[in-house]
Design a protein around this motif. Structure first.
Motif, PDB file in Angstrom:
ATOM      1  N   ALA A  77      21.391  65.282   1.117  1.00 39.32           N
ATOM      2  CA  ALA A  77      22.158  66.186   1.926  1.00 39.32           C
ATOM      3  C   ALA A  77      23.135  65.512   2.875  1.00 39.32           C
ATOM      4  N   LEU A  78      24.292  66.236   3.183  1.00 42.17           N
ATOM      5  CA  LEU A  78      25.101  65.693   4.097  1.00 42.17           C
ATOM      6  C   LEU A  78      25.004  66.360   5.301  1.00 42.17           C
ATOM      7  N   GLN A  79      25.227  65.844   6.419  1.00 46.13           N
ATOM      8  CA  GLN A  79      25.086  66.286   7.829  1.00 46.13           C
ATOM      9  C   GLN A  79      26.399  65.976   8.439  1.00 46.13           C
ATOM     10  N   GLY A  80      27.114  66.800   9.301  1.00 43.87           N
ATOM     11  CA  GLY A  80      28.453  66.677   9.797  1.00 43.87           C
ATOM     12  C   GLY A  80      29.080  68.093  10.028  1.00 43.87           C
ATOM     13  N   GLU A  81      29.801  68.045  11.087  1.00 40.83           N
ATOM     14  CA  GLU A  81      30.662  69.247  11.333  1.00 40.83           C
ATOM     15  C   GLU A  81      31.740  69.517  10.121  1.00 40.83           C
ATOM     16  N   THR A  82      32.207  68.602   9.820  1.00 38.77           N
ATOM     17  CA  THR A  82      33.132  68.965   8.663  1.00 38.77           C
ATOM     18  C   THR A  82      32.520  69.384   7.253  1.00 38.77           C
ATOM     19  N   ASP A  83      31.435  68.762   7.156  1.00 32.86           N
ATOM     20  CA  ASP A  83      30.561  69.394   5.990  1.00 32.86           C
ATOM     21  C   ASP A  83      30.154  70.589   6.009  1.00 32.86           C
ATOM     22  N   ARG A  84      29.879  71.009   7.133  1.00 34.25           N
ATOM     23  CA  ARG A  84      29.437  72.562   7.565  1.00 34.25           C
ATOM     24  C   ARG A  84      30.600  73.447   7.193  1.00 34.25           C
ATOM     25  N   LEU A  85      31.663  73.012   7.723  1.00 30.73           N
ATOM     26  CA  LEU A  85      32.982  73.877   7.546  1.00 30.73           C
ATOM     27  C   LEU A  85      33.330  74.044   5.844  1.00 30.73           C
ATOM     28  N   VAL A  86      32.996  73.013   5.207  1.00 30.46           N
ATOM     29  CA  VAL A  86      33.265  73.086   3.608  1.00 30.46           C
ATOM     30  C   VAL A  86      32.280  74.126   3.025  1.00 30.46           C
ATOM     31  N   THR A 140      36.952  62.396  17.454  1.00 29.48           N
ATOM     32  CA  THR A 140      35.798  63.119  17.270  1.00 29.48           C
ATOM     33  C   THR A 140      35.478  64.201  16.446  1.00 29.48           C
ATOM     34  N   VAL A 141      36.629  64.320  15.494  1.00 32.01           N
ATOM     35  CA  VAL A 141      36.671  65.373  14.377  1.00 32.01           C
ATOM     36  C   VAL A 141      36.876  64.812  13.204  1.00 32.01           C
ATOM     37  N   GLY A 142      36.001  64.947  12.282  1.00 30.89           N
ATOM     38  CA  GLY A 142      36.268  64.597  10.922  1.00 30.89           C
ATOM     39  C   GLY A 142      35.450  64.066   9.880  1.00 30.89           C
ATOM     40  N   PRO A 143      35.563  63.913   8.753  1.00 28.56           N
ATOM     41  CA  PRO A 143      34.510  63.368   7.638  1.00 28.56           C
ATOM     42  C   PRO A 143      34.225  61.750   8.096  1.00 28.56           C
ATOM     43  N   HIS A 144      34.753  61.148   8.917  1.00 26.90           N
ATOM     44  CA  HIS A 144      34.281  59.655   9.249  1.00 26.90           C
ATOM     45  C   HIS A 144      33.137  59.772  10.121  1.00 26.90           C
ATOM     46  N   LEU A 145      32.692  60.966  10.574  1.00 24.95           N
ATOM     47  CA  LEU A 145      31.458  61.115  11.328  1.00 24.95           C
ATOM     48  C   LEU A 145      30.354  61.704  10.506  1.00 24.95           C
ATOM     49  N   SER A 146      30.492  62.015   9.198  1.00 21.76           N
ATOM     50  CA  SER A 146      29.556  62.549   8.444  1.00 21.76           C
ATOM     51  C   SER A 146      28.469  61.596   8.273  1.00 21.76           C
ATOM     52  N   ASP A 147      27.323  62.076   7.775  1.00 22.02           N
ATOM     53  CA  ASP A 147      26.132  61.177   7.606  1.00 22.02           C
ATOM     54  C   ASP A 147      25.486  61.560   6.174  1.00 22.02           C
ATOM     55  N   LEU A 148      24.975  60.747   5.162  1.00 19.60           N
ATOM     56  CA  LEU A 148      24.256  61.119   3.995  1.00 19.60           C
ATOM     57  C   LEU A 148      22.729  60.947   4.567  1.00 19.60           C
ATOM     58  N   VAL A 149      21.740  61.778   4.163  1.00 20.28           N
ATOM     59  CA  VAL A 149      20.468  61.613   4.416  1.00 20.28           C
ATOM     60  C   VAL A 149      19.628  61.807   3.112  1.00 20.28           C
ATOM     61  N   ALA A 150      18.557  61.327   3.020  1.00 19.75           N
ATOM     62  CA  ALA A 150      17.727  61.569   1.706  1.00 19.75           C
ATOM     63  C   ALA A 150      16.407  61.440   2.165  1.00 19.75           C
ATOM     64  N   ARG A 151      15.862  62.302   1.030  1.00 18.62           N
ATOM     65  CA  ARG A 151      14.481  62.672   1.599  1.00 18.62           C
ATOM     66  C   ARG A 151      13.537  62.128   0.208  1.00 18.62           C
ATOM     67  N   HIS A 152      12.363  61.488   0.424  1.00 17.37           N
ATOM     68  CA  HIS A 152      11.578  61.070  -0.638  1.00 17.37           C
ATOM     69  C   HIS A 152      10.841  62.081  -1.256  1.00 17.37           C
ATOM     70  N   THR A 153      11.111  62.764  -2.480  1.00 18.49           N
ATOM     71  CA  THR A 153      10.659  64.130  -2.867  1.00 18.49           C
ATOM     72  C   THR A 153       9.021  64.040  -2.932  1.00 18.49           C
ATOM     73  N   GLU A 154       8.490  63.321  -3.577  1.00 18.11           N
ATOM     74  CA  GLU A 154       6.915  63.089  -3.873  1.00 18.11           C
ATOM     75  C   GLU A 154       6.206  63.145  -2.418  1.00 18.11           C
ATOM     76  N   LYS A 155       6.605  62.163  -1.729  1.00 15.18           N
ATOM     77  CA  LYS A 155       6.218  62.196  -0.351  1.00 15.18           C
ATOM     78  C   LYS A 155       6.594  63.043   0.720  1.00 15.18           C
ATOM     79  N   ARG A 156       7.490  63.788   0.499  1.00 17.22           N
ATOM     80  CA  ARG A 156       8.167  64.645   1.634  1.00 17.22           C
ATOM     81  C   ARG A 156       8.156  64.272   2.721  1.00 17.22           C
ATOM     82  N   MET A 157       8.997  62.836   2.561  1.00 17.31           N
ATOM     83  CA  MET A 157       9.174  62.042   3.786  1.00 17.31           C
ATOM     84  C   MET A 157      10.795  61.606   3.853  1.00 17.31           C
TER      85      MET A 157
END
Length: 399
Positions: A248-257, A286-303
């Motif tokens: 998943a993506l986290q960031g204000e610019t990602d939310r706008l998209v 303080t605004v832009g895609p250079h502040l976005s983050d990529l987050v990952a979750r281990h599906t099986e472990k739900r972690m």
């Protein structure tokens, strides 16, 4: 055997179809530990085995510079220049060139750092003609890589995760590199005006419009790639030796998209305009895609991946890179990316090692794998170009 080792090029028609993208020849000059080196290859996976300091990672680093960006180390260009006495032609500080096979066609590509009256400058050539910049390389070659430094990617900085994702985006959308250059140039110009002036409203508005357009394009391309990867990761969930992940993506610019659709550019422009005083005072944008983050979750472990062990994080990364390769091959008519896997086998158990090699062979990808122990790659004997690397020399292990 000297620095050049030549392998036979006989391949069946089936092998050619399954390996539509591969480096067939690689040449280096004045690059890090190499005064000069050349390899001729069959298009199969490549194994480079040898002691630490032999030059294995330097070779992968050189390869990575044949794709858009600053390579797997992300180093300053001058850092690649060989420190020992250079070969003749001192105006060329370093050079990397290759013949790339792609679906029966060949392309000559090269890049290097050249010293001139105006200072040091990177040059890129495609099929004998100068290119505008390294972004043009993305039209011909797609690459992804994993290095030991990335083992804790999900516990590292957001900037590291953005670079990782952007490398994957480039495989699907070569224009992503140009969008990034466009955004970064406008962002630097706006920051300069806010810092030293003149703070001309019209000039700032034009730069903010440029940033908003390029920034939303960057975020949208990332979102499309994450969607593709998640789809492939779901398809792989019950198969293979590597765990599945959900991204998943986290960031204000990602939310706008995600929420604003066609109005996202205007919303981003307005946010940039409203942040001028804050950005001037903080000396950062303080605004832009250079502040976005990529987050990952281990599906099986739900972690969350950042809470997983180092070994689990590495396995998740391998799963993501393999999912990317399969999806990219599907999207590009069988063109799996070239994979640069530095010291990948050392910390995998025998089952996962065998699974990784099996997937590389099934993909038909030209993967470049390094390691200190040749025995780790015995499953690839007869199915890869295998070299011992000793003091910058390549000694073929193929019969």
């Amino acid at each position: 055997m000297g620095p050049s080792a030549v392998l036979p090029h006989e391949q069946s028609a089936n092998e050619t179809r399954r390996r539509p993208l591969a480096v067939m020849r690689l040449g280096l000059a004045n690059f890090r530990s190499y005064a000069r080196a050349e390899l001729t290859l069959s298009g199969r996976p490549v194994v480079l085995a040898g002691p630490n300091g032999a030059g294995k990672t330097n070779l992968l680093d050189a390869l990575s510079l044949l794709s858009p960006g600053r390579g797997l180390r992300g180093a300053q260009l001058a850092e690649h220049t060989r420190k020992a006495p250079q070969i003749a032609g001192a105006d060329v500080l370093w050079a990397v060139n290759a013949t790339v096979g792609r679906s029966g066609e060949t392309h000559e590509i090269g890049t290097g750092l050249v010293a001139g009256a105006g200072g040091e400058k990177r040059q890129v050539h495609l099929n004998g003609a100068p290119a505008q910049n390294s972004a043009d390389l993305g039209e011909i070659i797609q690459m992804a890589w994993l290095t030991p430094a990335m083992d804790r990617l999900f516990s590292d900085s957001a900037s590291s995760r953005r670079r990782f994702l952007d490398r994957l985006v480039l495989g699907f959308e070569s224009a992503h590199a140009r969008r990034s250059l466009r955004f970064e140039h406008a962002m630097r110009e706006r920051a300069r005006l806010l810092r030293v002036g003149p703070r001309d409203p019209g000039w700032l508005a034009a730069l903010e419009q440029e940033m908003a357009e390029a920034g939303i394009e960057i975020a949208a391309a990332r979102a499309r790639t994450v969607e593709r990867l998640n789809g492939e990761l779901v398809r792989r969930e019950q198969a293979g030796a590597f765990p599945s992940a959900q991204l998943a993506l986290q960031g204000e610019t990602d939310r706008l998209v995600a929420e604003k659709g066609e109005q996202a550019v205007e919303a981003q422009r307005m946010a940039l305009a409203a942040s001028r005083l804050r950005d001037a005072e903080s000396r950062r944008t303080t605004v832009g895609p250079h502040l976005s983050d990529l987050v990952a979750r281990h599906t099986e472990k739900r972690m969350d991946a950042r809470d997983c062990s180092t070994g689990e994080q590495k396995a998740l990364l391998i799963a993501i890179v393999l999912a990317n390769a399969w999806e990219l091959a599907r999207q590009r008519g069988g063109h799996a990316p070239i994979l640069l896997l530095d010291e990948i086998a050392a910390h995998l158990d025998a089952r996962r090692r065998a699974a990784l090699f099996a997937e590389i062979l099934a993909l038909g990808a030209q993967a470049w794998l390094t390691g200190t122990d040749l025995s780790l790659f015995e499953n690839l004997a007869g199915r890869a170009d295998i070299f011992l690397v000793e003091a910058g020399q390549f000694i073929s292990q193929n019969s």
